[in-house]
Structures are given as structure tokens and as C-alpha cells.
Design a protein around this motif. Structure first.
Motif, PDB file in Angstrom:
ATOM      1  N   PRO A 153      62.657   5.269   7.051  1.00  0.00           N
ATOM      2  CA  PRO A 153      62.265   5.577   6.437  1.00  0.00           C
ATOM      3  C   PRO A 153      63.391   6.869   5.842  1.00  0.00           C
ATOM      4  O   PRO A 153      63.614   6.757   4.461  1.00  0.00           O
ATOM      5  CB  PRO A 153      60.684   6.068   6.328  1.00  0.00           C
ATOM      6  CG  PRO A 153      59.955   5.401   7.206  1.00  0.00           C
ATOM      7  CD  PRO A 153      61.038   4.695   7.961  1.00  0.00           C
ATOM      8  N   TRP A 154      63.597   7.414   6.577  1.00  0.00           N
ATOM      9  CA  TRP A 154      64.535   8.412   6.913  1.00  0.00           C
ATOM     10  C   TRP A 154      65.802   7.654   7.110  1.00  0.00           C
ATOM     11  O   TRP A 154      66.780   8.823   7.071  1.00  0.00           O
ATOM     12  CB  TRP A 154      64.105   9.196   7.376  1.00  0.00           C
ATOM     13  CG  TRP A 154      62.816  10.576   6.829  1.00  0.00           C
ATOM     14  CD1 TRP A 154      62.605  10.177   5.469  1.00  0.00           C
ATOM     15  CD2 TRP A 154      62.522  11.490   7.422  1.00  0.00           C
ATOM     16  NE1 TRP A 154      61.515  11.582   5.232  1.00  0.00           N
ATOM     17  CE2 TRP A 154      61.447  11.609   6.486  1.00  0.00           C
ATOM     18  CE3 TRP A 154      62.287  12.027   8.636  1.00  0.00           C
ATOM     19  CZ2 TRP A 154      60.511  12.672   6.605  1.00  0.00           C
ATOM     20  CZ3 TRP A 154      61.478  12.782   8.474  1.00  0.00           C
ATOM     21  CH2 TRP A 154      60.220  13.747   7.538  1.00  0.00           C
ATOM     22  N   LYS A 162      62.295  -4.729   5.831  1.00  0.00           N
ATOM     23  CA  LYS A 162      62.615  -5.212   5.117  1.00  0.00           C
ATOM     24  C   LYS A 162      62.961  -4.606   3.833  1.00  0.00           C
ATOM     25  O   LYS A 162      63.955  -5.136   2.941  1.00  0.00           O
ATOM     26  CB  LYS A 162      61.103  -6.325   4.436  1.00  0.00           C
ATOM     27  CG  LYS A 162      60.851  -7.399   5.392  1.00  0.00           C
ATOM     28  CD  LYS A 162      59.474  -7.733   4.898  1.00  0.00           C
ATOM     29  CE  LYS A 162      58.910  -9.273   6.244  1.00  0.00           C
ATOM     30  NZ  LYS A 162      57.512  -9.615   5.386  1.00  0.00           N
ATOM     31  N   GLN A 163      62.451  -3.458   3.438  1.00  0.00           N
ATOM     32  CA  GLN A 163      62.801  -2.459   2.606  1.00  0.00           C
ATOM     33  C   GLN A 163      64.223  -1.553   2.811  1.00  0.00           C
ATOM     34  O   GLN A 163      65.261  -1.682   1.841  1.00  0.00           O
ATOM     35  CB  GLN A 163      62.149  -1.459   2.827  1.00  0.00           C
ATOM     36  CG  GLN A 163      62.272  -0.409   1.223  1.00  0.00           C
ATOM     37  CD  GLN A 163      61.142   0.590   1.544  1.00  0.00           C
ATOM     38  OE1 GLN A 163      59.651   0.471   1.844  1.00  0.00           O
ATOM     39  NE2 GLN A 163      61.457   1.824   1.237  1.00  0.00           N
ATOM     40  N   THR A 164      64.984  -1.295   4.262  1.00  0.00           N
ATOM     41  CA  THR A 164      65.853  -1.535   4.625  1.00  0.00           C
ATOM     42  C   THR A 164      67.304  -1.859   4.481  1.00  0.00           C
ATOM     43  O   THR A 164      68.484  -2.075   3.786  1.00  0.00           O
ATOM     44  CB  THR A 164      66.364  -0.774   5.335  1.00  0.00           C
ATOM     45  OG1 THR A 164      65.208  -0.184   6.036  1.00  0.00           O
ATOM     46  CG2 THR A 164      67.400  -0.343   6.425  1.00  0.00           C
ATOM     47  N   MET A 165      66.538  -3.709   4.912  1.00  0.00           N
ATOM     48  CA  MET A 165      67.443  -4.089   4.542  1.00  0.00           C
ATOM     49  C   MET A 165      67.909  -4.653   2.945  1.00  0.00           C
ATOM     50  O   MET A 165      69.411  -5.042   2.150  1.00  0.00           O
ATOM     51  CB  MET A 165      67.810  -5.898   4.997  1.00  0.00           C
ATOM     52  CG  MET A 165      67.316  -5.503   6.469  1.00  0.00           C
ATOM     53  SD  MET A 165      68.809  -5.246   7.809  1.00  0.00           S
ATOM     54  CE  MET A 165      69.842  -6.559   7.703  1.00  0.00           C
ATOM     55  N   LEU A 176      72.934   8.806   3.920  1.00  0.00           N
ATOM     56  CA  LEU A 176      73.980   7.761   3.508  1.00  0.00           C
ATOM     57  C   LEU A 176      74.841   8.311   2.222  1.00  0.00           C
ATOM     58  O   LEU A 176      75.592   7.368   2.265  1.00  0.00           O
ATOM     59  CB  LEU A 176      73.378   6.379   2.719  1.00  0.00           C
ATOM     60  CG  LEU A 176      74.009   5.399   3.844  1.00  0.00           C
ATOM     61  CD1 LEU A 176      74.868   5.118   5.101  1.00  0.00           C
ATOM     62  CD2 LEU A 176      73.660   3.780   3.856  1.00  0.00           C
ATOM     63  N   ALA A 177      74.639   8.423   0.984  1.00  0.00           N
ATOM     64  CA  ALA A 177      75.454   8.496   0.022  1.00  0.00           C
ATOM     65  C   ALA A 177      76.883   9.520   0.313  1.00  0.00           C
ATOM     66  O   ALA A 177      77.230   9.483  -0.347  1.00  0.00           O
ATOM     67  CB  ALA A 177      74.431   8.670  -1.161  1.00  0.00           C
TER      68      ALA A 177
END
Length: 263
Positions: free
Chosen positions: A161-162, A202-205, A167-168
Motif C-alpha cells: 500500500p505504501w 494487482k493494484q500496484t501493477m 513516487l511522484a
């Protein structure tokens, strides 16, 4: 042997698997017959600890044969290279004194390019196929130095989640660096610490694949206790347990990285 390619591993978030990825890709490249130089740019010494005992690492960290003293003297890094126990794989060790490097660089002329200058003779000699640099989890003058000395950037991202927190800011910083080092390219994002059973992966990808013009390496690194055991023994997992899932995944990722950066 062709032109030496310098790749740095950076992420301003700690715990992303930077040092583990750098050390194991370097070891996998060396196993594939490539000549590799590792540069430990982090005061935490993790890249050095991946290959040598804590006693050896601390001895070098407290001496003068390390990156900190080379940068202070703006010296050719050739004289600071040590051989690892593995064929084709060398290292410039770090120092705990790297914690003060930001302050010491501040007054230097063309301070953003000091590491590039220290590496220039090694790059020009083309003795190595790859130079891999492990950067600290910060955004500042020293990381800018590392980026300016690099041809390519790999950003390890933890599938959690973190994992993508900040990353931005990382990309914004990279854009700033490109203003003074326009040849720098992002080779891609390497996804680490993956648990395919969890939706976080899956959410990360999905989120990463939505990033514009950013390559995401196909080979991901899953959670594997072999990595921790290898670190405890100061041996990269691709050498510690060649039959492990992690060893196979790092080897596959190394092949993908080599194919991508050689284009």
C-alpha cells in the motif's frame, strides 16, 4: 567488450529493495559472464554487506579505502576498487561518514558532477560492462551526483500500500536532474517484495502501468525467505541458493535489464 553502461538504483522511499536488487542483479550479470563494478553510495552499507562480513565492511567503512574518501579527494575510483569473492564482480565500498556528504559537497565547484568525474577513467577504459550504483533513500545533492554519473535509472518499487508513496516526487526530482544531465534515462521500474495472493500486487501493477512513458519490468521479485538467509550470510541469493525462486527471478530480471539497457 562495448561501452560501459552505468545504472543507478534509486527510490526516495526506504525499504523498496534497492540494495537487494542492485546486489543480486550485479551478481546475476557476473554469472552471465559480464564484468560488473558495484558502487555502494549509501551510508547504511547494505550493498557492501551483501558480499562481505560485517567486520570487513565496518573496517573499510572506518578506514580510507572507501567511496567517502574518494569523493572528498575527487579521486579516480580505480584505486578504491576491491574484488568480491565472485568472478567478474568488484565493489567500491561505502562509509558511515557518507551521512555528511551533502554538507561537504555544498561548497564544491560543479558539485553535481564529482562522482561522474571520479568514475570517468573507469568508464573510458571500458573494463566493465556495467557499473551499478546503489543510492540512499533520499532526494538531495548526493543522489543528484549519482544520477548525473549514470546512464540509466532503475526504480525498485515495493508491491505494498505504501510502496509507491512519494513516487511522484521521485519523478519530479529526475526531471530536475535531466535539466543538467539530459542524457539520463529511466530504464524502468522493478517491482519487488511481491505477494501474488494479495490485491496490493494487482493494484500496484495496474497503477504502475498507467504511468506515461515509464517501462515496468515484466519479471517481478516475489517474497522469499531465501533472500533474508542469503543476507544473513553476506552472500547474494543468486549464489547462496541457486535453486531458489528468488535466484531464478533475479536472474531473469537481470537478463531483461541487460536486454533493455543495451538497446
Amino acid at each position: 567488450m562495448g561501452k560501459t553502461v552505468t545504472i543507478c538504483f534509486t527510490n526516495n522511499k526506504g525499504g523498496s529493495g534497492k540494495s537487494t536488487t542492485c546486489s543480486n542483479l550485479g551478481a546475476a550479470m557476473a554469472r552471465a559472464g559480464k564484468k560488473v563494478l558495484l558502487v555502494d553510495g549509501d551510508m547504511q552499507l547494505n550493498l557492501s554487506l551483501a558480499f562481505f562480513s560485517e567486520e570487513w565492511v565496518l573496517e573499510h567503512a572506518q578506514g580510507e579505502n572507501n567511496l567517502y574518501y574518494a569523493i572528498g579527494k575527487q579521486a579516480d575510483l580505480t584505486d578504491y576498487i576491491v574484488h568480491t569473492p565472485y568472478e567478474n564482480l568488484d565493489l567500491v565500498p561505502s562509509s558511515t561518514l557518507m551521512s555528511s556528504i551533502e554538507y561537504e559537497l555544498f561548497t564544491k565547484w560543479q558539485r553535481e558532477f564529482i562522482l561522474r568525474k571520479c568514475l570517468q577513467r573507469i568508464k573510458d577504459s571500458e573494463v566493465y560492462d556495467y557499473i551499478l550504483i546503489d543510492a540512499p533513500p533520499t532526494l538531495g545533492g548526493w543522489v543528484m551526483n549519482i544520477l548525473c554519473a549514470s546512464d540509466k535509472v532503475i526504480i525498485p518499487v515495493e508491491a505494498s500500500p505504501w510502496g509507491m508513496f512519494g513516487l511522484a516526487n521521485m519523478f519530479e526530482f529526475l526531471n530536475e536532474v535531466k535539466q543538467i544531465s539530459p542524457e539520463l534515462e529511466v530504464a524502468g521500474i522493478a517491482v519487488t517484495k511481491v505477494d501474488t495472493r494479495k490485491n496490493y500486487f494487482k493494484q500496484t501493477m495496474e497503477t504502475l502501468h498507467q504511468l506515461e512513458s515509464i517501462y515496468v519490468f515484466e519479471h517481478v521479485i516475489r517474497v522469499d525467505s531465501s533472500v533474508e538467509w542469503s543476507q544473513d550470510n553476506s552472500v547474494p541469493v543468486v549464489e547462496y541458493k541457486k535453486s531458489s525462486r528468488s535466484a531464478k527471478e533475479y536472474t531473469e530480471l537481470a537478463e531483461e535489464v541487460m536486454n533493455r539497457v543495451s538497446r
